[in-house]
Write a protein that holds these residues in place. Structure first.
Motif, mmCIF file in Angstrom:
data_model
loop_
_atom_site.group_PDB
_atom_site.id
_atom_site.type_symbol
_atom_site.label_atom_id
_atom_site.label_comp_id
_atom_site.label_asym_id
_atom_site.label_seq_id
_atom_site.Cartn_x
_atom_site.Cartn_y
_atom_site.Cartn_z
ATOM 1 N N SER A 194 0.823 -1.207 0.000
ATOM 2 C CA SER A 194 0.000 0.000 0.000
ATOM 3 C C SER A 194 0.857 1.258 0.000
ATOM 4 N N ILE A 195 1.933 1.243 0.794
ATOM 5 C CA ILE A 195 2.844 2.395 0.849
ATOM 6 C C ILE A 195 3.432 2.688 -0.528
ATOM 7 N N LEU A 196 3.993 1.656 -1.161
ATOM 8 C CA LEU A 196 4.686 1.851 -2.438
ATOM 9 C C LEU A 196 3.699 2.068 -3.583
ATOM 10 N N TYR A 197 2.640 1.287 -3.626
ATOM 11 C CA TYR A 197 1.655 1.418 -4.698
ATOM 12 C C TYR A 197 0.994 2.795 -4.656
ATOM 13 N N GLY A 198 0.533 3.202 -3.464
ATOM 14 C CA GLY A 198 -0.127 4.499 -3.337
ATOM 15 C C GLY A 198 0.775 5.639 -3.751
ATOM 16 N N ALA A 199 2.054 5.564 -3.379
ATOM 17 C CA ALA A 199 2.999 6.631 -3.719
ATOM 18 C C ALA A 199 3.277 6.668 -5.215
ATOM 19 N N MET A 200 3.460 5.506 -5.828
ATOM 20 C CA MET A 200 3.776 5.479 -7.262
ATOM 21 C C MET A 200 2.587 5.935 -8.112
ATOM 22 N N VAL A 201 1.377 5.541 -7.712
ATOM 23 C CA VAL A 201 0.199 5.988 -8.458
ATOM 24 C C VAL A 201 -0.009 7.492 -8.265
ATOM 25 N N ALA A 202 0.278 7.993 -7.062
ATOM 26 C CA ALA A 202 0.172 9.436 -6.817
ATOM 27 C C ALA A 202 1.109 10.218 -7.730
ATOM 28 N N LEU A 203 2.284 9.655 -7.992
ATOM 29 C CA LEU A 203 3.245 10.318 -8.883
ATOM 30 C C LEU A 203 2.686 10.529 -10.288
ATOM 31 N N ALA A 204 1.763 9.673 -10.700
ATOM 32 C CA ALA A 204 1.249 9.722 -12.069
ATOM 33 C C ALA A 204 -0.005 10.583 -12.208
ATOM 34 N N GLN A 205 -0.497 11.151 -11.103
ATOM 35 C CA GLN A 205 -1.768 11.864 -11.153
ATOM 36 C C GLN A 205 -1.631 13.291 -11.696
ATOM 37 N N THR A 206 -2.666 13.733 -12.374
ATOM 38 C CA THR A 206 -2.735 15.117 -12.854
ATOM 39 C C THR A 206 -3.863 15.892 -12.170
ATOM 40 N N ASP A 207 -4.766 15.187 -11.493
ATOM 41 C CA ASP A 207 -5.833 15.811 -10.700
ATOM 42 C C ASP A 207 -5.334 15.913 -9.262
ATOM 43 N N LEU A 208 -5.294 17.134 -8.721
ATOM 44 C CA LEU A 208 -4.709 17.347 -7.397
ATOM 45 C C LEU A 208 -5.446 16.559 -6.312
ATOM 46 N N LYS A 209 -6.756 16.496 -6.405
ATOM 47 C CA LYS A 209 -7.528 15.780 -5.392
ATOM 48 C C LYS A 209 -7.275 14.282 -5.450
ATOM 49 N N ARG A 210 -7.162 13.752 -6.650
ATOM 50 C CA ARG A 210 -6.879 12.325 -6.798
ATOM 51 C C ARG A 210 -5.472 12.001 -6.299
ATOM 52 N N LEU A 211 -4.527 12.909 -6.515
ATOM 53 C CA LEU A 211 -3.167 12.716 -6.017
ATOM 54 C C LEU A 211 -3.171 12.591 -4.497
#
Length: 529
Positions: free
Chosen positions: A316-333
């Motif tokens: 969860s730590i690594l997956y959540g962080a890596m997916v956050a890196l790819a976000q363009t919507d601030l709220k989704r990040l």
């Protein structure tokens, strides 16, 4: 009526008052909500600082304080004896901290509800009902009462997202409702099994008392959940299956990979105040449920499953962080950052060390108000220009310096900068994870390394977002935005300030939390030895 009952039911009472008031008084509803939340916070603060932390670690009786107990339901069930359900509430070091956090977050949610103009009577009544349900979850010591409050949270959240949310609000509300309902329905079967396994030593009846459920001496020897019964369901030991069912039910709330997919949709579509409640409180209900029910009632299974719980935490730590890196919507990040940060809670719990458990609790509290800061900042920007696309903004520091100040604090605190609360939480969690292999052998040290890598990834997406949106030369997508993006006003400053102060205060004085939870943590650890 005791202090805890007042804290729990005061919002519900005022919510009913709001429903009874005529529509022409709707301008007063937000002030009523703020006043109720402020009074609740004052009472919760009193309870927090008058909690006797030293007595809490002496024995099981003194662990829970501000206790209130009364007969609620008594029903003659024939050969099964008397159905016994009690109104039984109280708090220990774990729950009193989360009750206080709930009161704070609900006050912030009320302050951030200024933009709600549609059907204010229904909105504030549901918000206050949600307040009562959430505080009730943290106070309940009867597992049936816990389940009532737990399910009661679903109703207001479903309508608050589905009626006041974004364009895809119905989809997000239904997805959230179904995810949570599926987990809790199976948990209800476990609760029924526990009821028929545990005897109240005072009355001789079966009981929903969670304190008795934590003591194997109160189980019938031939019951399905007794350690000596060796009962199996579908070839799996009954207690292990029960632990897995309960763990998944609460893991959905945390949320843990792969049960997290409802969270980004709910956050993106929810109005800002409800995003604040989701991130600040609802995720903590999941972590608290794992501690209070999954780990405390099935401690021997928690020990055997520690590796897998820790593994889910690291993923969860690594997956959540890596997916956050790819976000363009601030709220989704920020939503995916919550998946990453709450992974530290699982990692700390899996270590079953005092440092790890204390770090997990500090992470829940720290993430509670830091995520609120970040979601409120998104709400400030969105309320002005109705856009969250990161690449449409640049150089906001020169245009909105006050907002930039608070956002910078929130981002640097969240990435674990020394001097802030998240640093203490993550360091203690990692110390516990690193120590676990040599102390109890529950989780290997490479999991601590994985958690540390998650901190680096967190710094990457938070600093990158800060640089892209707030620094550099000013550039906005629309010409009209230059006038619309006014800096934060007095109400918004008053909302940000206590959260920023807390982030710094708990970073410099973590004893404000550790002194309260320490005895409860130490007693909790004894269950696994």
């Amino acid at each position: 009526m005791g202090l805890l009952s007042v804290i729990v039911f005061l919002p519900l009472f005022l919510g009913i008052v709001i429903l009874a008031l005529p529509k022409k008084t709707e301008k007063s509803f937000k002030y009523i909500s703020i006043a109720v939340s402020l009074l609740q916070l004052i009472l919760a603060t009193y309870a927090y600082f008058h909690f006797n932390a030293e007595a809490a670690g002496v024995n099981q009786i003194n662990t829970y304080q501000w206790v209130e107990k009364a007969d609620w339901i008594r029903l003659n069930a024939g050969n099964f004896g008397t159905l016994q359900i009690d109104y039984f509430i109280g708090v220990d070091g774990f729950s009193i901290a989360l009750v206080w956090l709930t009161a704070l977050v609900m006050l912030i949610a009320s302050l951030s509800s200024w933009e709600i103009t549609k059907n204010q009577k229904g909105y504030y009544a549901l918000l206050l009902l949600l307040n009562t349900a959430t505080v009730g979850v943290f106070c309940a010591l009867d597992i049936f009462l816990f389940y009532v409050f737990y399910e009661l949270m679903l109703l207001p959240l479903y309508f608050l997202i589905g009626m006041w949310g974004g364009p895809r609000r119905e989809y997000a509300a239904i997805k959230f409702f179904l995810y949570t309902l599926i987990g809790s329905v199976f948990m209800l079967l476990v609760i029924a099994g526990l009821y028929f396994s545990v005897i109240d030593p005072e009355t001789g009846n079966h009981t929903f008392n969670m304190v008795y459920m934590m003591d194997q001496a109160n189980y019938q020897a031939d019951s399905i959940f007794s350690l000596v019964a060796n009962a199996q369901i579908f070839g799996v030991p009954a207690r292990m299956l029960a632990f897995i069912v309960v763990f998944i039910a609460f893991a959905i709330k945390v949320p843990v990979f792969p049960f997290h997919t409802w969270l980004p949709d709910a956050h993106v579509e929810a109005p800002t105040p409800i995003s604040i409640v989701l991130a600040g409180i609802l995720l903590k209900v999941g972590g608290y449920g794992i501690i209070r029910i999954a780990y405390s009632i099935f401690p021997e299974v928690a020990v055997s499953m520690s590796f897998w719980v820790g593994l889910l935490g690291v993923i969860s730590i690594l997956y959540g962080a890596m997916v956050a890196l790819a976000q363009t919507d601030l709220k989704r990040l920020i939503a995916y950052s919550s998946v990453s940060h709450m992974g530290f809670v699982l990692l700390g719990l899996a270590s079953l060390t005092p440092e790890g458990i204390s770090g997990a609790m500090m992470q829940m509290i720290s993430h509670g108000f830091l995520s609120v800061m970040m979601f409120f900042a998104v709400g400030v920007i969105y309320s002005r220009v109705h856009d969250r696309y990161i690449y449409n903004f640049r150089g906001l520091a020169s245009h909105m310096p006050k907002l930039t100040f608070f956002v910078t604090i929130a981002f640097f605190a969240s990435l674990g900068l020394p001097g802030f609360s998240a640093f203490i939480a993550e360091v203690f969690t990692l110390i516990g994870a690193f120590k676990s292999e040599s102390v109890n052998g529950f989780i290997p040290r490479w999991m601590a390394v994985g958690g540390a890598l998650g901190i680096l990834l967190g710094a990457a997406y938070l600093l990158w977002t800060l640089q892209r949106m707030f620094f550099g030369s000013l550039r906005l997508k629309e010409e009209s935005w230059y006038k619309a993006l006014t800096d934060i006003n007095v109400r918004e400053i008053l909302t940000f300030t206590p959260l920023a102060v807390l982030a710094l205060l708990l970073g410099l004085m973590p004893s404000l939390v550790f002194d309260v939870i320490n005895s409860s943590v130490n007693q909790f650890i004894t269950m696994f030895r």
